[in-house]
Design a protein around this motif. Structure first.
Motif, mmCIF file in Angstrom:
data_model
loop_
_atom_site.group_PDB
_atom_site.id
_atom_site.type_symbol
_atom_site.label_atom_id
_atom_site.label_comp_id
_atom_site.label_asym_id
_atom_site.label_seq_id
_atom_site.Cartn_x
_atom_site.Cartn_y
_atom_site.Cartn_z
ATOM 1 N N PRO A 1 0.818 -1.215 0.000
ATOM 2 C CA PRO A 1 0.000 0.000 0.000
ATOM 3 C C PRO A 1 0.858 1.275 0.000
ATOM 4 O O PRO A 1 0.516 2.261 -0.648
ATOM 5 C CB PRO A 1 -0.821 -0.111 1.290
ATOM 6 C CG PRO A 1 -0.878 -1.568 1.573
ATOM 7 C CD PRO A 1 0.426 -2.125 1.085
ATOM 8 N N GLU A 2 1.974 1.226 0.701
ATOM 9 C CA GLU A 2 2.870 2.382 0.760
ATOM 10 C C GLU A 2 3.438 2.708 -0.621
ATOM 11 O O GLU A 2 3.513 3.876 -1.014
ATOM 12 C CB GLU A 2 4.010 2.126 1.758
ATOM 13 C CG GLU A 2 3.560 2.009 3.201
ATOM 14 C CD GLU A 2 2.928 0.665 3.568
ATOM 15 O OE1 GLU A 2 2.235 0.607 4.592
ATOM 16 O OE2 GLU A 2 3.095 -0.317 2.815
ATOM 17 N N GLU A 3 3.835 1.694 -1.350
ATOM 18 C CA GLU A 3 4.373 1.906 -2.699
ATOM 19 C C GLU A 3 3.292 2.444 -3.638
ATOM 20 O O GLU A 3 3.558 3.307 -4.468
ATOM 21 C CB GLU A 3 4.959 0.608 -3.253
ATOM 22 C CG GLU A 3 6.214 0.163 -2.532
ATOM 23 C CD GLU A 3 6.648 -1.248 -2.884
ATOM 24 O OE1 GLU A 3 7.857 -1.531 -2.775
ATOM 25 O OE2 GLU A 3 5.792 -2.072 -3.270
ATOM 26 N N LEU A 4 2.080 1.927 -3.511
ATOM 27 C CA LEU A 4 0.969 2.427 -4.329
ATOM 28 C C LEU A 4 0.694 3.894 -4.034
ATOM 29 O O LEU A 4 0.461 4.692 -4.943
ATOM 30 C CB LEU A 4 -0.304 1.623 -4.062
ATOM 31 C CG LEU A 4 -0.629 0.456 -4.966
ATOM 32 C CD1 LEU A 4 -1.936 -0.191 -4.545
ATOM 33 C CD2 LEU A 4 -0.675 0.843 -6.408
ATOM 34 N N LEU B 1 -4.879 6.790 -7.975
ATOM 35 C CA LEU B 1 -4.857 5.330 -7.835
ATOM 36 C C LEU B 1 -5.755 4.717 -8.899
ATOM 37 O O LEU B 1 -6.831 5.233 -9.191
ATOM 38 C CB LEU B 1 -5.344 4.909 -6.451
ATOM 39 C CG LEU B 1 -4.475 5.331 -5.263
ATOM 40 C CD1 LEU B 1 -5.174 4.993 -3.969
ATOM 41 C CD2 LEU B 1 -3.115 4.672 -5.343
ATOM 42 N N SER B 2 -5.304 3.634 -9.478
ATOM 43 C CA SER B 2 -6.122 2.948 -10.476
ATOM 44 C C SER B 2 -6.831 1.765 -9.827
ATOM 45 O O SER B 2 -6.321 1.163 -8.882
ATOM 46 C CB SER B 2 -5.258 2.483 -11.645
ATOM 47 O OG SER B 2 -4.218 1.645 -11.177
ATOM 48 N N LEU B 3 -7.997 1.456 -10.332
ATOM 49 C CA LEU B 3 -8.782 0.342 -9.805
ATOM 50 C C LEU B 3 -8.422 -0.949 -10.513
ATOM 51 O O LEU B 3 -8.089 -0.939 -11.702
ATOM 52 C CB LEU B 3 -10.277 0.623 -9.983
ATOM 53 C CG LEU B 3 -10.813 1.813 -9.199
ATOM 54 C CD1 LEU B 3 -12.261 2.072 -9.570
ATOM 55 C CD2 LEU B 3 -10.664 1.584 -7.708
ATOM 56 N N PRO B 4 -8.510 -2.061 -9.811
ATOM 57 C CA PRO B 4 -8.252 -3.344 -10.464
ATOM 58 C C PRO B 4 -9.374 -3.703 -11.427
ATOM 59 O O PRO B 4 -10.522 -3.318 -11.227
ATOM 60 C CB PRO B 4 -8.183 -4.338 -9.307
ATOM 61 C CG PRO B 4 -8.935 -3.695 -8.194
ATOM 62 C CD PRO B 4 -8.807 -2.214 -8.382
ATOM 63 N N ILE B 5 -9.020 -4.426 -12.455
ATOM 64 C CA ILE B 5 -10.014 -4.925 -13.411
ATOM 65 C C ILE B 5 -10.677 -6.158 -12.794
ATOM 66 O O ILE B 5 -9.997 -7.039 -12.267
ATOM 67 C CB ILE B 5 -9.348 -5.282 -14.761
ATOM 68 C CG1 ILE B 5 -8.771 -4.014 -15.391
ATOM 69 C CG2 ILE B 5 -10.342 -5.958 -15.695
ATOM 70 C CD1 ILE B 5 -7.942 -4.280 -16.642
ATOM 71 N N ALA B 6 -11.986 -6.201 -12.862
ATOM 72 C CA ALA B 6 -12.730 -7.341 -12.314
ATOM 73 C C ALA B 6 -12.351 -8.620 -13.053
ATOM 74 O O ALA B 6 -12.071 -8.595 -14.248
ATOM 75 C CB ALA B 6 -14.228 -7.096 -12.422
ATOM 76 N N PRO B 7 -12.347 -9.745 -12.350
ATOM 77 C CA PRO B 7 -11.998 -11.000 -13.025
ATOM 78 C C PRO B 7 -13.065 -11.421 -14.029
ATOM 79 O O PRO B 7 -14.237 -11.083 -13.886
ATOM 80 C CB PRO B 7 -11.915 -12.007 -11.869
ATOM 81 C CG PRO B 7 -12.770 -11.429 -10.796
ATOM 82 C CD PRO B 7 -12.689 -9.945 -10.942
ATOM 83 N N VAL B 8 -12.637 -12.159 -15.027
ATOM 84 C CA VAL B 8 -13.565 -12.739 -16.002
ATOM 85 C C VAL B 8 -14.128 -14.008 -15.375
ATOM 86 O O VAL B 8 -13.372 -14.923 -15.040
ATOM 87 C CB VAL B 8 -12.843 -13.073 -17.329
ATOM 88 C CG1 VAL B 8 -13.778 -13.811 -18.269
ATOM 89 C CG2 VAL B 8 -12.298 -11.810 -17.966
ATOM 90 N N LEU B 9 -15.436 -14.029 -15.215
ATOM 91 C CA LEU B 9 -16.105 -15.183 -14.613
ATOM 92 C C LEU B 9 -17.200 -15.679 -15.545
ATOM 93 O O LEU B 9 -17.876 -14.879 -16.189
ATOM 94 C CB LEU B 9 -16.724 -14.801 -13.265
ATOM 95 C CG LEU B 9 -15.756 -14.253 -12.214
ATOM 96 C CD1 LEU B 9 -16.513 -13.809 -10.981
ATOM 97 C CD2 LEU B 9 -14.708 -15.296 -11.854
ATOM 98 N N PRO B 10 -17.384 -16.992 -15.597
ATOM 99 C CA PRO B 10 -18.443 -17.523 -16.465
ATOM 100 C C PRO B 10 -19.827 -17.282 -15.869
ATOM 101 O O PRO B 10 -20.010 -17.288 -14.654
ATOM 102 C CB PRO B 10 -18.125 -19.022 -16.519
ATOM 103 C CG PRO B 10 -17.392 -19.297 -15.257
ATOM 104 C CD PRO B 10 -16.631 -18.044 -14.928
ATOM 105 N N LYS C 1 -6.200 0.683 1.410
ATOM 106 C CA LYS C 1 -5.095 0.994 2.328
ATOM 107 C C LYS C 1 -4.202 2.084 1.756
ATOM 108 O O LYS C 1 -3.778 2.985 2.490
ATOM 109 C CB LYS C 1 -4.274 -0.261 2.608
ATOM 110 C CG LYS C 1 -4.991 -1.273 3.481
ATOM 111 C CD LYS C 1 -4.155 -2.513 3.707
ATOM 112 C CE LYS C 1 -4.900 -3.532 4.556
ATOM 113 N NZ LYS C 1 -4.104 -4.773 4.707
ATOM 114 N N ALA C 2 -3.938 2.024 0.471
ATOM 115 C CA ALA C 2 -3.099 3.045 -0.173
ATOM 116 C C ALA C 2 -3.784 4.400 -0.139
ATOM 117 O O ALA C 2 -3.142 5.427 0.086
ATOM 118 C CB ALA C 2 -2.768 2.639 -1.596
#
Length: 127
Positions: free
Chosen positions: A56-59, A66-75, A122-123
């Motif tokens: 979190p400190e590095e982010l 801050l960029s958001l994570p891409i949601a996982p591909v789920l069936p 946290k970041a």
């Protein structure tokens, strides 16, 4: 369209058991083929590159927002049913533990996504 990668064991050159499933969404052209572009490859590795080995400190120290994570591909439910039926008809030895393996993988992908979101939270508190 959902693309599914199957990782499996063989025993004496025969299908033995399903080990892992990976999911991706692709777009097919009018001839039914898929060409992997640099943009799609970058998107596939985005979460790993952005959040894989960072604190979190590095982010918080990065330039820009801050960029958001891409949601996982789920069936989807119907895609799961289609995959189970396809495995049963065409790759029967892999169908036995497919529901368990798929649900475990989906659960793991959701957990990783939650961890990435928590990392962002946290970041954000450190900024």
């Amino acid at each position: 369209m959902l693309k599914v990668f199957l990782y499996y064991e063989t025993f004496e050159k025969k299908l033995s058991k399903l080990l892992l499933l990976e999911f991706n969404r692709v777009t097919l052209d009018s001839e039914g083929s898929c060409e992997l572009t640099q943009e799609e490859m970058d998107k596939a590795l985005y979460n790993f590159n952005e959040f894989g080995f960072v604190t979190p400190e590095e982010l918080a120290q990065r330039d820009g927002p801050l960029s958001l994570p891409i949601a996982p591909v789920l069936p989807k439910i119907q895609e799961k049913k289609t995959l189970y039926n396809n495995l049963k008809e065409n790759l029967n030895p892999l169908s036995h533990n497919a529901p368990y393996i798929m649900e475990e993988r989906i659960s793991a992908l959701k957990q990783i996504h939650k961890e990435h979101i928590e990392l962002i939270r946290k970041a954000a508190k450190l900024i």
